[in-house]
Design a protein around this motif. Structure first.
Motif, PDB file in Angstrom:
ATOM      1  N   ALA A  81     -59.779  32.671  20.342  1.00 33.88           N
ATOM      2  CA  ALA A  81     -60.243  32.409  18.976  1.00 33.88           C
ATOM      3  C   ALA A  81     -59.860  33.538  18.035  1.00 33.88           C
ATOM      4  CB  ALA A  81     -61.752  32.192  18.973  1.00 33.88           C
ATOM      5  N   SER A  82     -59.689  34.728  18.552  1.00 35.02           N
ATOM      6  CA  SER A  82     -59.332  35.878  17.719  1.00 35.02           C
ATOM      7  C   SER A  82     -57.857  35.865  17.299  1.00 35.02           C
ATOM      8  CB  SER A  82     -59.634  37.179  18.460  1.00 35.02           C
ATOM      9  OG  SER A  82     -58.902  37.229  19.674  1.00 35.02           O
ATOM     10  N   VAL A 129     -63.584  34.591  24.369  1.00 31.16           N
ATOM     11  CA  VAL A 129     -63.852  33.432  23.524  1.00 31.16           C
ATOM     12  C   VAL A 129     -62.522  32.715  23.312  1.00 31.16           C
ATOM     13  CG1 VAL A 129     -64.690  32.602  21.295  1.00 31.16           C
ATOM     14  CG2 VAL A 129     -65.801  34.546  22.396  1.00 31.16           C
ATOM     15  N   GLY A 130     -62.309  31.684  24.086  1.00 31.15           N
ATOM     16  CA  GLY A 130     -61.072  30.930  24.020  1.00 31.15           C
ATOM     17  C   GLY A 130     -60.900  30.062  25.243  1.00 31.15           C
ATOM     18  N   PHE A 131     -59.659  29.678  25.485  1.00 35.92           N
ATOM     19  CA  PHE A 131     -59.350  28.772  26.580  1.00 35.92           C
ATOM     20  C   PHE A 131     -58.064  29.219  27.253  1.00 35.92           C
ATOM     21  CE2 PHE A 131     -61.491  26.414  23.219  1.00 35.92           C
ATOM     22  CZ  PHE A 131     -62.576  25.907  23.904  1.00 35.92           C
ATOM     23  N   ALA A 156     -64.294  23.115  18.914  1.00 35.29           N
ATOM     24  CA  ALA A 156     -63.609  23.906  19.941  1.00 35.29           C
ATOM     25  C   ALA A 156     -64.081  25.356  19.916  1.00 35.29           C
ATOM     26  CB  ALA A 156     -62.099  23.824  19.753  1.00 35.29           C
ATOM     27  N   LEU A 157     -64.258  25.911  18.723  1.00 31.72           N
ATOM     28  CA  LEU A 157     -64.751  27.278  18.607  1.00 31.72           C
ATOM     29  C   LEU A 157     -66.169  27.391  19.177  1.00 31.72           C
ATOM     30  CD1 LEU A 157     -64.323  30.177  17.696  1.00 31.72           C
ATOM     31  CD2 LEU A 157     -65.093  29.499  15.424  1.00 31.72           C
ATOM     32  N   SER A 158     -67.009  26.424  18.886  1.00 34.69           N
ATOM     33  CA  SER A 158     -68.378  26.428  19.419  1.00 34.69           C
ATOM     34  C   SER A 158     -68.377  26.346  20.941  1.00 34.69           C
ATOM     35  CB  SER A 158     -69.175  25.253  18.857  1.00 34.69           C
ATOM     36  OG  SER A 158     -69.374  25.411  17.483  1.00 34.69           O
ATOM     37  N   VAL A 159     -67.521  25.492  21.493  1.00 37.25           N
ATOM     38  CA  VAL A 159     -67.426  25.364  22.954  1.00 37.25           C
ATOM     39  C   VAL A 159     -66.955  26.683  23.556  1.00 37.25           C
ATOM     40  CG1 VAL A 159     -66.168  24.217  24.829  1.00 37.25           C
ATOM     41  CG2 VAL A 159     -67.111  22.863  22.946  1.00 37.25           C
ATOM     42  N   ALA A 160     -65.933  27.281  22.967  1.00 39.47           N
ATOM     43  CA  ALA A 160     -65.408  28.557  23.476  1.00 39.47           C
ATOM     44  C   ALA A 160     -66.470  29.644  23.441  1.00 39.47           C
ATOM     45  CB  ALA A 160     -64.180  28.978  22.666  1.00 39.47           C
ATOM     46  N   VAL A 197     -56.173  23.786  18.651  1.00 39.68           N
ATOM     47  CA  VAL A 197     -57.102  23.588  19.764  1.00 39.68           C
ATOM     48  C   VAL A 197     -58.255  22.735  19.262  1.00 39.68           C
ATOM     49  CG1 VAL A 197     -58.654  24.724  21.402  1.00 39.68           C
ATOM     50  CG2 VAL A 197     -56.462  25.791  20.808  1.00 39.68           C
ATOM     51  N   ILE A 198     -58.480  21.634  19.948  1.00 35.14           N
ATOM     52  CA  ILE A 198     -59.594  20.760  19.607  1.00 35.14           C
ATOM     53  C   ILE A 198     -60.388  20.463  20.868  1.00 35.14           C
ATOM     54  CG2 ILE A 198     -58.399  19.772  17.625  1.00 35.14           C
ATOM     55  CD1 ILE A 198     -57.896  17.269  19.263  1.00 35.14           C
TER      56      ILE A 198
END
Length: 170
Positions: free
Chosen positions: A140-141, A128-130, A151-155, A41-42
């Protein structure tokens, strides 16, 4: 003096090459270490470098196709309220047409013989994710999914509770 330094450098490279030949030459492909997965994921085309410099062009082209798909197939709404009622608060963006649609947030990129990128949208329920348009979820987990730092920061930003109401859309 310069010749001595040059000779040492050449000797070092020669020694490294000699050691590189050591080891078990009969190693089968099953015993060889697997190359890292070219999937993750980007959040932007600049994140493509996380797949390696040689993959940047293929990754960027896949993202461009994903953006085109997003723009062509995203459901649009006449106003922000209708969009947020359908997809959630702070999860909408204004399209070039002036209408509103679900916010494009990231991409699931898979590189290989046929590079692909899938548009991703903010996850439901503050996770936290998409999620993809077919409702597949990438959290993210989940250790099986690699997220770029951006991508993690956006999520994380999209999952955090917003204070002071709705942010203005551009």
């Amino acid at each position: 003096m310069r010749t001595l330094v040059f000779a040492r450098v050449i000797a070092l490279f020669g020694f490294a090459a000699l050691l590189g030949g050591c080891g078990n030459a009969n190693t089968t492909s099953a015993d060889a270490p697997q190359s890292p997965a070219m999937r993750g994921v980007i959040a932007s085309a600049s994140d493509c470098v996380s797949f390696g410099q040689e993959a940047v062009t293929a990754c960027a082209a896949a993202i461009e196709r994903a953006v085109t798909r997003h723009e062509a197939s995203s459901q649009t709404y006449s106003n922000i309220e209708a969009c947020e009622k359908a997809v959630g608060a702070n999860k909408c963006e204004r399209a070039a047409s002036g209408k509103y649609r679900q916010k494009l947030s990231a991409f699931m990129v898979s590189l290989g013989s046929s590079p692909r990128a899938e548009p991703l949208y903010p996850a439901k329920d503050g996770a936290v994710g998409f999620q993809s348009s077919d409702k597949s979820t990438y959290l993210a987990s989940d250790q099986s999914v690699t997220f770029s730092r951006l991508a993690l920061s956006v999520a994380e930003m999209q999952a955090s509770p917003k204070k002071g109401g709705r942010r203005p859309s551009l």
